[in-house]
Design a protein around this motif. Structure first.
Motif, PDB file in Angstrom:
ATOM      1  N   ASP A 131       0.831  -1.214  -0.110  1.00  0.00           N
ATOM      2  CA  ASP A 131      -0.083   0.042   0.097  1.00  0.00           C
ATOM      3  C   ASP A 131       0.655   1.259  -0.106  1.00  0.00           C
ATOM      4  O   ASP A 131       0.485   2.242  -0.459  1.00  0.00           O
ATOM      5  CB  ASP A 131      -1.102  -0.129   1.247  1.00  0.00           C
ATOM      6  N   VAL A 132       1.832   1.271   0.597  1.00  0.00           N
ATOM      7  CA  VAL A 132       2.797   2.493   0.838  1.00  0.00           C
ATOM      8  C   VAL A 132       4.333   1.828   0.863  1.00  0.00           C
ATOM      9  O   VAL A 132       4.723   0.723   1.463  1.00  0.00           O
ATOM     10  CB  VAL A 132       2.704   2.917   2.164  1.00  0.00           C
ATOM     11  N   THR A 133       5.125   2.156   0.125  1.00  0.00           N
ATOM     12  CA  THR A 133       6.589   2.043   0.065  1.00  0.00           C
ATOM     13  C   THR A 133       7.363   3.030   0.386  1.00  0.00           C
ATOM     14  O   THR A 133       7.393   4.284  -0.163  1.00  0.00           O
ATOM     15  CB  THR A 133       6.825   1.602  -1.418  1.00  0.00           C
ATOM     16  N   VAL A 134       8.371   2.997   1.627  1.00  0.00           N
ATOM     17  CA  VAL A 134       9.003   4.004   2.194  1.00  0.00           C
ATOM     18  C   VAL A 134      10.453   3.850   1.627  1.00  0.00           C
ATOM     19  O   VAL A 134      11.204   2.730   2.057  1.00  0.00           O
ATOM     20  CB  VAL A 134       9.057   4.305   3.790  1.00  0.00           C
ATOM     21  N   LEU A 135      10.956   4.886   1.038  1.00  0.00           N
ATOM     22  CA  LEU A 135      12.473   4.645   0.445  1.00  0.00           C
ATOM     23  C   LEU A 135      13.030   5.728   1.373  1.00  0.00           C
ATOM     24  O   LEU A 135      12.909   6.960   1.273  1.00  0.00           O
ATOM     25  CB  LEU A 135      12.384   5.415  -0.930  1.00  0.00           C
ATOM     26  N   ILE A 136      14.136   4.886   1.932  1.00  0.00           N
ATOM     27  CA  ILE A 136      14.847   5.668   2.822  1.00  0.00           C
ATOM     28  C   ILE A 136      16.145   6.052   1.677  1.00  0.00           C
ATOM     29  O   ILE A 136      17.075   5.108   1.678  1.00  0.00           O
ATOM     30  CB  ILE A 136      15.636   5.028   4.133  1.00  0.00           C
ATOM     31  N   ASP A 137      16.371   7.356   1.536  1.00  0.00           N
ATOM     32  CA  ASP A 137      17.295   7.717   0.531  1.00  0.00           C
ATOM     33  C   ASP A 137      18.795   8.093   1.418  1.00  0.00           C
ATOM     34  O   ASP A 137      18.466   8.721   2.487  1.00  0.00           O
ATOM     35  CB  ASP A 137      16.959   9.031  -0.241  1.00  0.00           C
ATOM     36  N   MET A 138      19.901   7.604   0.854  1.00  0.00           N
ATOM     37  CA  MET A 138      21.062   7.702   1.438  1.00  0.00           C
ATOM     38  C   MET A 138      22.209   8.078   0.540  1.00  0.00           C
ATOM     39  O   MET A 138      22.234   7.414  -0.431  1.00  0.00           O
ATOM     40  CB  MET A 138      21.308   6.408   2.238  1.00  0.00           C
ATOM     41  N   ASP A 139      23.110   8.753   0.910  1.00  0.00           N
ATOM     42  CA  ASP A 139      24.463   8.764   0.012  1.00  0.00           C
ATOM     43  C   ASP A 139      25.184   7.406  -0.027  1.00  0.00           C
ATOM     44  O   ASP A 139      25.205   6.783   0.803  1.00  0.00           O
ATOM     45  CB  ASP A 139      25.303   9.760   0.811  1.00  0.00           C
ATOM     46  N   PRO A 140      25.464   6.898  -1.505  1.00  0.00           N
ATOM     47  CA  PRO A 140      25.687   5.771  -1.474  1.00  0.00           C
ATOM     48  C   PRO A 140      26.999   5.530  -0.775  1.00  0.00           C
ATOM     49  O   PRO A 140      27.318   4.278  -0.264  1.00  0.00           O
ATOM     50  CB  PRO A 140      26.203   5.712  -3.018  1.00  0.00           C
ATOM     51  N   ALA A 141      28.286   6.281  -0.808  1.00  0.00           N
ATOM     52  CA  ALA A 141      29.151   6.085  -0.018  1.00  0.00           C
ATOM     53  C   ALA A 141      29.083   5.812   1.371  1.00  0.00           C
ATOM     54  O   ALA A 141      29.641   4.840   1.857  1.00  0.00           O
ATOM     55  CB  ALA A 141      30.637   7.027  -0.359  1.00  0.00           C
ATOM     56  N   LYS A 142      28.282   6.666   2.058  1.00  0.00           N
ATOM     57  CA  LYS A 142      27.931   6.602   3.423  1.00  0.00           C
ATOM     58  C   LYS A 142      27.282   5.245   3.602  1.00  0.00           C
ATOM     59  O   LYS A 142      27.404   4.738   4.903  1.00  0.00           O
ATOM     60  CB  LYS A 142      27.151   7.822   4.052  1.00  0.00           C
ATOM     61  N   GLY A 143      26.308   4.812   2.989  1.00  0.00           N
ATOM     62  CA  GLY A 143      25.526   3.739   3.095  1.00  0.00           C
ATOM     63  C   GLY A 143      26.526   2.617   2.954  1.00  0.00           C
ATOM     64  O   GLY A 143      26.230   1.570   3.761  1.00  0.00           O
ATOM     65  N   LEU A 144      27.442   2.559   1.847  1.00  0.00           N
ATOM     66  CA  LEU A 144      28.477   1.363   1.776  1.00  0.00           C
ATOM     67  C   LEU A 144      29.126   1.159   3.154  1.00  0.00           C
ATOM     68  O   LEU A 144      29.345   0.097   3.559  1.00  0.00           O
ATOM     69  CB  LEU A 144      29.349   1.420   0.671  1.00  0.00           C
ATOM     70  N   ASP A 145      29.476   2.294   3.401  1.00  0.00           N
ATOM     71  CA  ASP A 145      30.457   2.268   4.685  1.00  0.00           C
ATOM     72  C   ASP A 145      29.758   1.592   5.978  1.00  0.00           C
ATOM     73  O   ASP A 145      30.502   1.071   6.778  1.00  0.00           O
ATOM     74  CB  ASP A 145      31.003   3.647   5.076  1.00  0.00           C
ATOM     75  N   ARG A 146      28.692   2.021   6.006  1.00  0.00           N
ATOM     76  CA  ARG A 146      27.777   1.491   7.085  1.00  0.00           C
ATOM     77  C   ARG A 146      27.454   0.228   7.039  1.00  0.00           C
ATOM     78  O   ARG A 146      27.435  -0.615   8.068  1.00  0.00           O
ATOM     79  CB  ARG A 146      26.382   2.643   7.368  1.00  0.00           C
ATOM     80  N   ALA A 147      27.057  -0.169   6.043  1.00  0.00           N
ATOM     81  CA  ALA A 147      26.775  -1.751   5.557  1.00  0.00           C
ATOM     82  C   ALA A 147      28.034  -2.573   6.028  1.00  0.00           C
ATOM     83  O   ALA A 147      27.883  -3.627   6.553  1.00  0.00           O
ATOM     84  CB  ALA A 147      26.261  -1.834   4.002  1.00  0.00           C
ATOM     85  N   LEU A 148      29.158  -2.020   5.310  1.00  0.00           N
ATOM     86  CA  LEU A 148      30.510  -3.101   5.424  1.00  0.00           C
ATOM     87  C   LEU A 148      30.834  -2.973   7.163  1.00  0.00           C
ATOM     88  O   LEU A 148      31.640  -3.996   7.548  1.00  0.00           O
ATOM     89  CB  LEU A 148      31.534  -2.395   4.513  1.00  0.00           C
ATOM     90  N   SER A 149      30.375  -1.883   7.779  1.00  0.00           N
ATOM     91  CA  SER A 149      30.968  -1.869   9.184  1.00  0.00           C
ATOM     92  C   SER A 149      30.426  -3.060   9.942  1.00  0.00           C
ATOM     93  O   SER A 149      30.633  -3.466  11.184  1.00  0.00           O
ATOM     94  CB  SER A 149      30.579  -0.429   9.789  1.00  0.00           C
ATOM     95  N   ARG A 150      29.138  -3.527   9.604  1.00  0.00           N
ATOM     96  CA  ARG A 150      28.298  -4.644  10.217  1.00  0.00           C
ATOM     97  C   ARG A 150      29.243  -5.789  10.464  1.00  0.00           C
ATOM     98  O   ARG A 150      28.953  -6.500  11.306  1.00  0.00           O
ATOM     99  CB  ARG A 150      26.951  -4.801   9.662  1.00  0.00           C
TER     100      ARG A 150
END
Length: 211
Positions: A131-150
């Motif tokens: 019914d609704v899709t929430v797109l959380i928009d993020m700078d790609p470089a910051k997002g990748l750094d955050r993802a890899l830090s996991r």
């Protein structure tokens, strides 16, 4: 009169914070008295979780894009049958961390010109949009750094690198223009609580007062 079920998906590039925001929304709605099912893709049912391990772990070139589309669609079908449709039929709010839009982007766009294949399989085997899709928009470089830090084991798509992240961000934003009645776009590059407040406000406007 029982409440109508509501299906909300969260989308975004890896590391965008969508999983956190999905959880915070679920907690908010539960505090307001709604019955909520918080789920994820790939996964969300026993069979789909088994497929999740196949597609999110291992070498980046483990599967072709065509094989991935089939695997994701199989997982989504099981998830739909066993989790999503029963919850919606019971009047619950289903909040899903990723749904078909991720397949449209990751397999249909980035790994070949296969969007038509994704949509055809979706129409044939799934036949449901949020019914609704929430797109959380993020700078790609910051997002990748955050993802890899996991430092988890489910990093197969992160291993494709920043170019994929940039392509995915552009693709998701284009998808929000393609389906403006369904999407809301939220700036994820801020304090978590500020993002959560904007998510709640946007959903209230989109649904006529869910929260």
């Amino acid at each position: 009169m029982s409440q109508r079920g509501l299906f909300i998906s969260f989308e975004g590039i890896d590391g965008s914070g969508k999983s956190t925001q999905a959880r915070l929304l679920a907690e908010r709605l539960e505090a307001e008295g709604r019955e909520v099912v918080l789920t994820r893709e790939p996964g969300g049912s026993p069979g789909a979780e088994e497929i999740r391990a196949l597609v999110l772990q291992g070498d980046p070139d483990r599967w072709s894009a065509e094989t991935e589309i089939l695997l994701f669609t199989a997982a989504r079908r099981d998830h739909l049958e066993r989790t999503i449709r029963p919850a919606l039929a019971a009047g619950k709010v289903v909040i899903c961390d990723r749904f078909a839009d991720s397949t449209r982007m990751y397999q249909g766009l980035s790994r070949g010109d296969l969007r038509g294949v994704v949509d055809a399989l979706h129409d044939l085997m799934i036949g449901l949009e949020p019914d609704v899709t929430v797109l959380i928009d993020m700078d790609p470089a910051k997002g990748l750094d955050r993802a890899l830090s996991r430092q988890g084991i489910e990093e197969r798509f992160e291993d494709f690198g920043e170019d994929l992240q940039r392509e995915m961000r552009a693709g998701f934003l284009a998808l929000s223009q393609e389906y403006p009645d369904r999407f809301v776009v939220i700036d994820g590059g801020r304090d978590i609580d500020a993002v959560a407040a904007d998510v709640a406000q946007a959903l209230s406007a989109k649904t006529g007062g869910i929260t």
